[in-house]
Design a protein around this motif. Structure first.
Motif, PDB file in Angstrom:
ATOM      1  N   SER A 170      -5.112 -15.264   8.450  1.00 24.43           N
ATOM      2  CA  SER A 170      -5.560 -13.870   8.562  1.00 24.43           C
ATOM      3  C   SER A 170      -5.806 -13.271   7.181  1.00 24.43           C
ATOM      4  CB  SER A 170      -4.534 -13.041   9.334  1.00 24.43           C
ATOM      5  OG  SER A 170      -3.246 -13.264   8.849  1.00 24.43           O
ATOM      6  N   TYR A 196      -5.071  -6.221   0.518  1.00 28.50           N
ATOM      7  CA  TYR A 196      -5.223  -6.269   1.982  1.00 28.50           C
ATOM      8  C   TYR A 196      -4.646  -7.575   2.533  1.00 28.50           C
ATOM      9  CZ  TYR A 196      -7.520  -4.999   6.427  1.00 28.50           C
ATOM     10  OH  TYR A 196      -7.788  -4.634   7.733  1.00 28.50           O
ATOM     11  N   MET A 228      -4.394  -4.998  12.497  1.00 29.59           N
ATOM     12  CA  MET A 228      -3.309  -5.806  11.929  1.00 29.59           C
ATOM     13  C   MET A 228      -2.226  -6.106  12.965  1.00 29.59           C
ATOM     14  SD  MET A 228      -4.156  -6.462   8.823  1.00 29.59           S
ATOM     15  CE  MET A 228      -5.778  -6.659   9.532  1.00 29.59           C
ATOM     16  N   LEU A 262       8.381  -8.360   6.032  1.00 24.36           N
ATOM     17  CA  LEU A 262       7.978  -9.603   6.689  1.00 24.36           C
ATOM     18  C   LEU A 262       8.747 -10.763   6.066  1.00 24.36           C
ATOM     19  CD1 LEU A 262       4.223  -8.806   6.333  1.00 24.36           C
ATOM     20  CD2 LEU A 262       5.331  -9.019   8.536  1.00 24.36           C
ATOM     21  N   TRP A 297       0.854  -1.192   0.000  1.00 19.40           N
ATOM     22  CA  TRP A 297       0.000   0.000   0.000  1.00 19.40           C
ATOM     23  C   TRP A 297       0.890   1.242   0.000  1.00 19.40           C
ATOM     24  CZ3 TRP A 297      -4.112  -1.424   4.277  1.00 19.40           C
ATOM     25  CH2 TRP A 297      -5.035  -2.323   3.719  1.00 19.40           C
ATOM     26  N   MET A 310      -0.120  -8.297  12.910  1.00 17.19           N
ATOM     27  CA  MET A 310       1.144  -8.668  12.273  1.00 17.19           C
ATOM     28  C   MET A 310       1.917  -7.449  11.776  1.00 17.19           C
ATOM     29  SD  MET A 310      -1.730  -8.881  10.558  1.00 17.19           S
ATOM     30  CE  MET A 310      -2.287 -10.504  11.019  1.00 17.19           C
ATOM     31  N   ARG A 311       1.306  -6.271  11.897  1.00 18.64           N
ATOM     32  CA  ARG A 311       1.973  -5.003  11.541  1.00 18.64           C
ATOM     33  C   ARG A 311       2.024  -4.165  12.813  1.00 18.64           C
ATOM     34  NH1 ARG A 311       4.063  -5.062   6.237  1.00 18.64           N
ATOM     35  NH2 ARG A 311       2.696  -6.341   4.965  1.00 18.64           N
ATOM     36  N   MET A 361      -2.116  -9.136   1.447  1.00 16.89           N
ATOM     37  CA  MET A 361      -0.655  -9.006   1.505  1.00 16.89           C
ATOM     38  C   MET A 361      -0.231  -8.289   2.786  1.00 16.89           C
ATOM     39  SD  MET A 361       0.028  -7.991  -2.448  1.00 16.89           S
ATOM     40  CE  MET A 361       1.781  -7.736  -2.258  1.00 16.89           C
ATOM     41  N   VAL A 362      -1.037  -7.309   3.166  1.00 11.80           N
ATOM     42  CA  VAL A 362      -0.763  -6.564   4.385  1.00 11.80           C
ATOM     43  C   VAL A 362      -0.983  -7.454   5.611  1.00 11.80           C
ATOM     44  CG1 VAL A 362      -1.713  -4.710   5.824  1.00 11.80           C
ATOM     45  CG2 VAL A 362      -1.194  -4.268   3.435  1.00 11.80           C
ATOM     46  N   ALA A 363      -1.982  -8.328   5.530  1.00 11.38           N
ATOM     47  CA  ALA A 363      -2.386  -9.108   6.706  1.00 11.38           C
ATOM     48  C   ALA A 363      -1.599 -10.399   6.887  1.00 11.38           C
ATOM     49  CB  ALA A 363      -3.875  -9.437   6.615  1.00 11.38           C
ATOM     50  N   CYS A 364      -0.910 -10.858   5.850  1.00 11.75           N
ATOM     51  CA  CYS A 364      -0.155 -12.107   5.986  1.00 11.75           C
ATOM     52  C   CYS A 364       1.094 -11.852   6.840  1.00 11.75           C
ATOM     53  CB  CYS A 364       0.254 -12.631   4.607  1.00 11.75           C
ATOM     54  SG  CYS A 364       1.420 -13.995   4.715  1.00 11.75           S
ATOM     55  N   PRO A 365       1.242 -12.568   7.963  1.00 15.50           N
ATOM     56  CA  PRO A 365       2.412 -12.308   8.823  1.00 15.50           C
ATOM     57  C   PRO A 365       3.714 -12.847   8.247  1.00 15.50           C
ATOM     58  CG  PRO A 365       0.686 -13.544   9.974  1.00 15.50           C
ATOM     59  CD  PRO A 365       0.364 -13.586   8.522  1.00 15.50           C
TER      60      PRO A 365
END
Lengths: 390, 252
Positions: free
Chosen positions: B65, B95, A196, A343, A62, A198-199, B97-101
């Motif tokens: 997730s 989204y 999130m 990540l 993003w 994980m962020r 991609m953002v949420a995958c840890p």
């Protein structure tokens, strides 16, 4: 000015009799040029290179377009809240600005949606895939639902105001529904980031509140800046009081609240050892961060701190403009801080690198151009200064 | 119904990246876009510093997730435990991609790390992203499960070679690549692994080889604190270790 109910159909609602003033003409003309150039450039790049024209990557998924549409969508919600201060809560001092805020809210929302449509991979598929998906566990799904309802309610509320219905029962219900949605929508947008885990640099239950608050502060800056262009409307005492006392104070207080929240985020971010939070240290080395904090937040707060300066329209306009620039970069900074620590990419990649491409930057004139054209047209044709008779 | 899972023995893995290459060829990935990657880590400082590596496919989580955040349902969990992307429903919002840890999802519409951009060398027809010189047979392509030549503007990820595994004879518990009868149904990375560091089988069957290895060699999963519960287990043993960090840790 008072309302003039109209019953000649939708076209009859438009007041073609009035000639646009110089500022409005400049706004529409400039907006048309900005929108034309911005959209032409972006669309051409999308046709030639697809979304590769953006500098986003699988690490920074993003980028700037998301930050730009956040800016417009959150401002829209804030403007709707300001309009609700009279229509829902009965604060009559806000009457003179309510209808203008409603129109500004619609125009900023349209500008935000336009940028979103250019950013997303399949904008047309989105129209059927999101409602058909019924993914009620996805914050983004709720965001889509709430912002769609928001746009409809804003239009209905504006229509009712425009036809003179400020205080009927149905106008009141629409106002309450619109106010509820314009809190839920930015709140859900905050959850899109805040949930999130994980962020870590985004993860926070306070994120929805931060989004609502910054949206409100930006909206206050917006209306102060816009109305500073129309000095002639200050002649009535109550209107003058609104622009020189009430709105600047509201802006100052909301600025202080934003600064308090932002510094809270920064301090906890710098203190924490949790993996991923080192992004906050990385942010300190970014010029964007310092533009946001010192130029965009602290300087406007200093300008608005003194009672005498607060009353002075050029100072208001300057402070509003500075905050607008600051919050614009704050949105971008937020996007980067959550993704800059990659990540599972190994030790040798370092921080993820990202800076918006020319195509991404051109979404800025595109968005503002759309906003200026629509707002200018509204200012010319839709009697935005009129108020309730009550 | 099975719940397919993978076990990776880090004591056996040599970091040769044959798995990465096999996945690339099997799934027609763009150069540099590695659904399956081997990550290299340098940890600590002299004299106690160490060098390690971690093979990293999609974890095909029990509670993914990426599925939870998908606004269209394009990312879904199959009855046999695969986490897949329906390319005909994906809107490219990224989204997931953002949420995958684990950073295992990809959006191919980006500046290519390898030049010349192979998409312009082999331009795709229709909505296909490119026209690779070696292509997966038409009969195996399945865009509803994210298999085949990728269309433009959608997110992609490792499928655990769904197109191979889903054709395995019913009741198969261990997909052992050394068994000629099963070899065609084993994920490409497992087949190719020269030191046989990878195992693939049903996590729900108590007698499966993957279950035995996890139990006997204390299989561990990455980032358990996120609650995603991966279906990929790592065996560290005494001669190797799982890297301490998911990414670089640069002193501030």
């Amino acid at each position: 000015m008072t309302t003039r109910p109209n019953s000649q159909g939708l076209l009859g609602l438009i007041d073609f009799g009035k000639k646009p003033d110089g500022v409005t003409i400049l706004m529409m003309l400039g907006g048309a040029i900005l929108a034309g150039v911005g959209l032409a450039y972006v669309l051409l790049q999308l046709v030639l290179n697809g979304h590769s024209a953006f500098n986003t990557s699988s690490n920074v998924a993003w980028g700037a377009p998301i930050a730009f549409y956040l800016f417009f969508l959150l401002t829209s919600s804030g403007l709707s809240v300001i309009a609700s201060l009279d229509t829902v809560f009965g604060l009559k001092v806000f009457y003179p600005v309510a209808k203008r805020c409603m129109w500004l809210s619609i125009t900023t929302l349209v500008a935000g949606f336009s940028i979103l449509a250019l950013e997303i991979g399949h904008p047309f598929r989105m129209i059927w895939a999101i409602p058909m998906g019924m993914q009620f566990h996805s914050p983004m799904w709720w965001m889509g639902v709430f912002y769609s309802i928001d746009l409809v309610l804003l239009c209905v509320k504006f229509y009712l105001m425009h036809t003179g219905e400020w205080h009927t029962k149905r106008a009141h219900y629409v106002s309450i529904a619109s106010f509820t949605i314009c809190i839920l929508a930015p709140g859900t947008l905050g959850l899109v980031f805040g949930m999130m885990a994980m962020r870590p640099a985004w993860y926070s239950p306070v994120m929805p509140m931060y989004f609502i608050l910054t949206g409100f502060a930006t909206a206050t800056a917006f209306i102060l800046f816009i109305t500073s262009l129309y000095e002639h409307e200050d002649k009535q005492a109550e209107v003058k009081r609104l622009y020189t006392s009430v709105l600047p104070r509201l802006f100052f207080v909301s600025l202080l609240a934003v600064i308090a929240m932002r510094f809270g985020q920064i301090i906890t971010g710098l203190w924490s050892n949790y993996e991923g939070m080192e992004a906050h240290w990385h942010a300190l080395r970014s010029p964007l961060f310092h533009v946001e904090i010192w130029l965009g937040f602290v300087l406007p707060a200093l300008l608005m701190a003194s009672e005498s300066r607060r009353q002075y329209r050029p100072f208001q306009a300057l402070a509003a403009l500075l905050f607008g620039v600051g919050i614009f970069f704050a949105r971008l900074e937020l996007l980067i801080v959550g993704q800059v620590v990659p990540l599972f990419k190994g030790s040798f990649g370092g921080y993820a690198e990202y800076w918006p491409s020319a195509t991404e930057w051109m979404l800025v004139p595109a968005g503002f151009g759309i906003f200026y054209v629509l707002y200018g047209a509204g200012n010319w044709l839709l009697r935005l200064s009129e108020t309730s008779e009550q | 119904m099975s719940r397919w899972g993978m076990v990776i023995d880090l004591e056996k893995c040599t970091g040769c990246q044959a798995c990465t290459t096999a996945c690339q060829v099997e799934n027609n990935r763009l150069p540099g876009e590695n659904w399956q990657d081997v990550l290299f880590y340098a940890e600590g400082e002299y004299p106690s510093g160490k060098f390690s590596w971690l093979p990293r496919p999609c974890m095909h989580c029990e509670n993914p997730s990426c599925r939870e955040v998908c606004p269209t349902g394009a990312t879904f969990k199959d009855k046999d435990g695969f986490v897949l992307v329906d390319w005909e429903k994906c809107i490219g919002c990224k989204y997931c991609m953002v949420a995958c840890p684990y950073g295992v999802r990809f959006y191919a519409e980006e500046k290519q790390p390898v030049q010349p951009d192979i998409r312009s060398v082999f331009p795709g027809d229709g909505d296909k992203m490119w026209n690779p010189p070696w292509q997966m047979p038409e009969a195996r392509r399945d865009p509803k499960h994210g298999v085949g030549i990728q269309p433009t503007n959608v997110v992609s990820k490792c499928t655990f070679c769904y197109h191979r595994v889903s054709k395995a004879p019913a009741g198969t518990v261990d997909l052992d690549p050394s068994n000629p009868a099963l070899r065609d149904f084993v994920p490409a990375c497992v087949v190719t692994c020269a030191p046989s560091a990878r195992y693939f089988g049903d996590l729900d069957t108590p007698t499966s080889e993957v279950r035995r290895l996890i139990a006997e060699k204390r299989g561990t999963r990455l980032k358990e604190e996120t609650g995603n519960r991966p279906q990929v287990y790592y065996l560290a043993g005494e001669q190797s270790s799982i890297p301490e960090t998911r990414s670089t840790r640069i002193k501030s």
